[in-house]
Design a protein around this motif. Sequence first.
Motif, PDB file in Angstrom:
ATOM      1  N   ASP A 143      47.240  45.643  28.823  1.00 41.21           N
ATOM      2  CA  ASP A 143      46.526  45.118  27.655  1.00 41.21           C
ATOM      3  C   ASP A 143      47.266  43.944  27.022  1.00 41.21           C
ATOM      4  O   ASP A 143      46.646  43.013  26.485  1.00 41.21           O
ATOM      5  CB  ASP A 143      46.342  46.215  26.610  1.00 41.21           C
ATOM      6  N   SER A 144      48.591  43.983  27.071  1.00 40.25           N
ATOM      7  CA  SER A 144      49.400  42.959  26.413  1.00 40.25           C
ATOM      8  C   SER A 144      49.530  41.671  27.225  1.00 40.25           C
ATOM      9  O   SER A 144      50.046  40.667  26.729  1.00 40.25           O
ATOM     10  CB  SER A 144      50.801  43.508  26.131  1.00 40.25           C
ATOM     11  N   ASN A 145      49.061  41.698  28.466  1.00 44.08           N
ATOM     12  CA  ASN A 145      49.209  40.536  29.348  1.00 44.08           C
ATOM     13  C   ASN A 145      48.216  39.441  28.957  1.00 44.08           C
ATOM     14  O   ASN A 145      47.003  39.654  28.973  1.00 44.08           O
ATOM     15  CB  ASN A 145      48.977  40.950  30.796  1.00 44.08           C
ATOM     16  N   THR A 146      48.741  38.270  28.613  1.00 42.46           N
ATOM     17  CA  THR A 146      47.874  37.143  28.235  1.00 42.46           C
ATOM     18  C   THR A 146      47.962  36.005  29.254  1.00 42.46           C
ATOM     19  O   THR A 146      47.318  34.969  29.081  1.00 42.46           O
ATOM     20  CB  THR A 146      48.274  36.596  26.853  1.00 42.46           C
ATOM     21  N   GLU A 147      48.734  36.207  30.322  1.00 36.64           N
ATOM     22  CA  GLU A 147      48.938  35.143  31.309  1.00 36.64           C
ATOM     23  C   GLU A 147      47.979  35.244  32.491  1.00 36.64           C
ATOM     24  O   GLU A 147      47.719  34.244  33.168  1.00 36.64           O
ATOM     25  CB  GLU A 147      50.379  35.175  31.821  1.00 36.64           C
ATOM     26  N   ILE A 148      47.468  36.439  32.750  1.00 36.40           N
ATOM     27  CA  ILE A 148      46.564  36.636  33.882  1.00 36.40           C
ATOM     28  C   ILE A 148      45.187  36.994  33.347  1.00 36.40           C
ATOM     29  O   ILE A 148      44.979  38.080  32.804  1.00 36.40           O
ATOM     30  CB  ILE A 148      47.071  37.753  34.814  1.00 36.40           C
ATOM     31  N   ALA A 149      44.251  36.065  33.499  1.00 34.77           N
ATOM     32  CA  ALA A 149      42.888  36.293  33.015  1.00 34.77           C
ATOM     33  C   ALA A 149      41.872  36.281  34.149  1.00 34.77           C
ATOM     34  O   ALA A 149      40.703  36.601  33.934  1.00 34.77           O
ATOM     35  CB  ALA A 149      42.511  35.239  31.978  1.00 34.77           C
ATOM     36  N   SER A 150      42.320  35.918  35.357  1.00 28.41           N
ATOM     37  CA  SER A 150      41.420  35.878  36.507  1.00 28.41           C
ATOM     38  C   SER A 150      42.251  35.907  37.782  1.00 28.41           C
ATOM     39  O   SER A 150      43.492  35.774  37.750  1.00 28.41           O
ATOM     40  CB  SER A 150      40.568  34.608  36.484  1.00 28.41           C
ATOM     41  N   PHE A 151      41.579  36.047  38.915  1.00 24.98           N
ATOM     42  CA  PHE A 151      42.284  36.035  40.197  1.00 24.98           C
ATOM     43  C   PHE A 151      43.016  34.723  40.413  1.00 24.98           C
ATOM     44  O   PHE A 151      44.091  34.697  41.028  1.00 24.98           O
ATOM     45  CB  PHE A 151      41.296  36.276  41.340  1.00 24.98           C
ATOM     46  N   ASP A 152      42.470  33.632  39.906  1.00 22.66           N
ATOM     47  CA  ASP A 152      43.105  32.329  40.074  1.00 22.66           C
ATOM     48  C   ASP A 152      44.464  32.244  39.387  1.00 22.66           C
ATOM     49  O   ASP A 152      45.277  31.363  39.705  1.00 22.66           O
ATOM     50  CB  ASP A 152      42.195  31.222  39.535  1.00 22.66           C
ATOM     51  N   ASP A 153      44.736  33.155  38.459  1.00 22.48           N
ATOM     52  CA  ASP A 153      46.012  33.159  37.743  1.00 22.48           C
ATOM     53  C   ASP A 153      47.085  33.995  38.437  1.00 22.48           C
ATOM     54  O   ASP A 153      48.227  34.044  37.973  1.00 22.48           O
ATOM     55  CB  ASP A 153      45.824  33.709  36.322  1.00 22.48           C
ATOM     56  N   LEU A 154      46.746  34.655  39.544  1.00 21.18           N
ATOM     57  CA  LEU A 154      47.669  35.602  40.177  1.00 21.18           C
ATOM     58  C   LEU A 154      48.867  34.944  40.855  1.00 21.18           C
ATOM     59  O   LEU A 154      49.910  35.582  41.029  1.00 21.18           O
ATOM     60  CB  LEU A 154      46.933  36.452  41.220  1.00 21.18           C
ATOM     61  N   SER A 155      48.726  33.718  41.275  1.00 17.90           N
ATOM     62  CA  SER A 155      49.786  33.061  42.029  1.00 17.90           C
ATOM     63  C   SER A 155      51.125  33.104  41.295  1.00 17.90           C
ATOM     64  O   SER A 155      51.219  32.727  40.127  1.00 17.90           O
ATOM     65  CB  SER A 155      49.405  31.602  42.299  1.00 17.90           C
ATOM     66  N   ASP A 197      53.093  42.943  37.478  1.00 17.32           N
ATOM     67  CA  ASP A 197      52.219  42.222  36.555  1.00 17.32           C
ATOM     68  C   ASP A 197      50.756  42.621  36.682  1.00 17.32           C
ATOM     69  O   ASP A 197      49.990  42.469  35.720  1.00 17.32           O
ATOM     70  CB  ASP A 197      52.331  40.713  36.807  1.00 17.32           C
ATOM     71  N   ALA A 198      50.351  43.099  37.861  1.00  9.69           N
ATOM     72  CA  ALA A 198      48.929  43.354  38.092  1.00  9.69           C
ATOM     73  C   ALA A 198      48.744  44.290  39.272  1.00  9.69           C
ATOM     74  O   ALA A 198      49.702  44.628  39.975  1.00  9.69           O
ATOM     75  CB  ALA A 198      48.203  42.035  38.362  1.00  9.69           C
ATOM     76  N   THR A 199      47.503  44.700  39.481  1.00 12.94           N
ATOM     77  CA  THR A 199      47.111  45.391  40.706  1.00 12.94           C
ATOM     78  C   THR A 199      45.627  45.122  40.940  1.00 12.94           C
ATOM     79  O   THR A 199      44.864  44.929  39.988  1.00 12.94           O
ATOM     80  CB  THR A 199      47.378  46.913  40.640  1.00 12.94           C
ATOM     81  N   VAL A 200      45.250  45.075  42.202  1.00 13.26           N
ATOM     82  CA  VAL A 200      43.846  44.924  42.576  1.00 13.26           C
ATOM     83  C   VAL A 200      43.402  46.235  43.196  1.00 13.26           C
ATOM     84  O   VAL A 200      44.081  46.768  44.081  1.00 13.26           O
ATOM     85  CB  VAL A 200      43.642  43.775  43.591  1.00 13.26           C
ATOM     86  N   ASN A 201      42.300  46.774  42.713  1.00 13.85           N
ATOM     87  CA  ASN A 201      41.859  48.064  43.229  1.00 13.85           C
ATOM     88  C   ASN A 201      40.349  48.188  43.068  1.00 13.85           C
ATOM     89  O   ASN A 201      39.679  47.293  42.552  1.00 13.85           O
ATOM     90  CB  ASN A 201      42.598  49.206  42.517  1.00 13.85           C
ATOM     91  N   ASP A 202      39.834  49.326  43.494  1.00 12.84           N
ATOM     92  CA  ASP A 202      38.416  49.609  43.381  1.00 12.84           C
ATOM     93  C   ASP A 202      38.052  49.876  41.919  1.00 12.84           C
ATOM     94  O   ASP A 202      38.759  50.595  41.215  1.00 12.84           O
ATOM     95  CB  ASP A 202      38.099  50.827  44.251  1.00 12.84           C
TER      96      ASP A 202
END
Length: 272
Positions: A143-155, A197-202
């Motif tokens: 919830d506190s993450n403001t740097e990743i808002a989309s897949f394009d920000d994952l790099s 920082d993140a995870t991609v899942n179902d």
Amino acid sequence: MRKKLLSTVGAAAIAVSLAACSAGASDAPDAGAEASDGLTLAEVQESGELVVGTEGTYRPFSYHEGGSGALTGYDIEVVTAVAEKLGVEVTFEETQWDAIFAGLQSGRFDIIANQVSINDEREAAYTMSDPYTVSPGVLIVADSNTEIASFDDLSGFSSAQSLTSNWYEVAVGYGATVEAVEGWAQAAELLTQGRVDATVNDELTFLDFEKTEGDTGLKIVDETDDASLNAFALPKGSDDLAAAINEALAELRADGTLAAISESYFGSDVSE
């Protein structure tokens, strides 16, 4: 005698074939594995049982209530309803994801019911049923993450992923540094602890997590354009049995059974 045998990723333009969100080895057939001549409906009905391979640890699809209760879950209820339509009993063989396709090949069970996503590799190696779950992949952060808002920000950011899940392919395709995990539970733990920082899942896995845990401190910030189509996997050549399973799924969809099972786990119909 019956013979049992066994998204889209941005500018990189990597083709994504969505997969079950579980850890494990490649699901391609072993080079030395004996070729399957498939199973027929008549063979299954003669035996009186449909033997199903499943993890038993993949909530909300295949798990034990309370950790030690009866085997339950969305996939368990769907395949049980299918077996009833086929006129046979269902028998479950629990195994880890990294051994589940080998179990299908070797004849330990007849089909896999474990959110197996349809992709080109699997369609070439196995007979796949019609899908019974449709769900996009989602990008999850704290919830506190403001740097990743989309897949394009994952790099350049870290993402917790099972190495053989195609969610891993999504994360890598967008330039994430992957932290290997065994499954969703470990990914969620690392994310809530701030170790990734993140995870991609179902999406359904995350929605169930929220439903079960309440305020998780995590949020969805993006989803894949393509949905994961999840189906039963059968030995290659099991066209007759797959046709009967597809007919059963169609009947269960038409009479509202699949919708009812979906509602009980997810609050909406995820079967189509």
